[in-house]
Design a protein around this motif. Sequence first.
Motif, mmCIF file in Angstrom:
data_model
loop_
_atom_site.group_PDB
_atom_site.id
_atom_site.type_symbol
_atom_site.label_atom_id
_atom_site.label_comp_id
_atom_site.label_asym_id
_atom_site.label_seq_id
_atom_site.Cartn_x
_atom_site.Cartn_y
_atom_site.Cartn_z
ATOM 1 N N SER A 154 -66.734 -7.226 50.463
ATOM 2 C CA SER A 154 -67.466 -7.522 51.699
ATOM 3 C C SER A 154 -66.631 -8.406 52.618
ATOM 4 N N ASP A 214 -63.053 -9.468 54.684
ATOM 5 C CA ASP A 214 -61.936 -8.802 55.359
ATOM 6 C C ASP A 214 -60.663 -8.916 54.528
ATOM 7 N N ILE A 245 -60.973 -5.085 58.828
ATOM 8 C CA ILE A 245 -62.371 -5.493 58.814
ATOM 9 C C ILE A 245 -63.124 -4.669 57.766
ATOM 10 N N SER A 246 -63.880 -5.358 56.936
ATOM 11 C CA SER A 246 -64.710 -4.708 55.929
ATOM 12 C C SER A 246 -66.033 -4.300 56.567
ATOM 13 N N ARG A 247 -66.400 -3.050 56.416
ATOM 14 C CA ARG A 247 -67.657 -2.539 56.987
ATOM 15 C C ARG A 247 -68.487 -1.875 55.893
ATOM 16 N N ALA A 248 -69.809 -2.025 56.008
ATOM 17 C CA ALA A 248 -70.715 -1.376 55.065
ATOM 18 C C ALA A 248 -70.542 0.130 55.151
ATOM 19 N N ASN A 249 -70.575 0.792 53.990
ATOM 20 C CA ASN A 249 -70.432 2.244 53.961
ATOM 21 C C ASN A 249 -71.784 2.910 53.711
ATOM 22 N N TYR A 262 -68.755 -1.449 50.595
ATOM 23 C CA TYR A 262 -67.905 -1.703 51.770
ATOM 24 C C TYR A 262 -66.632 -0.871 51.727
ATOM 25 N N TYR A 268 -62.682 -0.379 53.922
ATOM 26 C CA TYR A 268 -61.706 -0.780 54.938
ATOM 27 C C TYR A 268 -61.219 0.478 55.657
ATOM 28 N N ASP A 315 -60.371 -2.079 62.648
ATOM 29 C CA ASP A 315 -61.801 -1.909 62.386
ATOM 30 C C ASP A 315 -62.071 -0.424 62.172
ATOM 31 N N ARG A 316 -62.577 -0.075 61.014
ATOM 32 C CA ARG A 316 -62.750 1.349 60.706
ATOM 33 C C ARG A 316 -63.767 2.032 61.598
ATOM 34 N N THR A 317 -64.578 1.267 62.329
ATOM 35 C CA THR A 317 -65.489 1.909 63.281
ATOM 36 C C THR A 317 -64.709 2.559 64.428
#
Length: 157
Positions: free
Chosen positions: A67, A69, A87-91, A116, A118, A133-135
């Motif tokens: 969770s 970075d 950046i760690s993002r919820a999957n 999460y 990356y 940022d994976r978004t």
Amino acid sequence: MKLVFAIAAVAALSGCASVMNDSTHPMKIETLTPDGKAICGAECKLGNDYGSITVKSGDTAQVRRSSKDMDITCVSSNQADAKGRAISRANSGMFGNIILGGGIGAIIDHNKGTAYTYPTWVQLIFGQTRIFDRTDEKDGMPLAGRQPEAAAPSAAK
């Protein structure tokens, strides 16, 4: 009997991301000069709260999900260090837990980091610090990242 069924249902639904996702996922690391020339073989250190690994640029590493970075630093002779933060993002596993009512599973997957992800392909630039940022990812394309925002000036007193 209903209580036993309810407990079994909650147990079956908990840990959705743990079932759907491994504790690691692949991340390709590339390094570029400021003018865009690729440099393979730079020594890159990737680290988060679970520890650190070393990989050569141009290769793909299996990174530990978390969770938190991930910090990345790549070094190569005759180049200023290339630095980045992934950046760690919820999957989708985390969202599956929430939608299916597996609150316990969401907590477990959050704590284990399996909920999460990356970015999967990043390009660091020597002499710069970038945020990935994976978004911002587009399928099949490397993520160039962005420069961190400058610190806001403090209010005049």
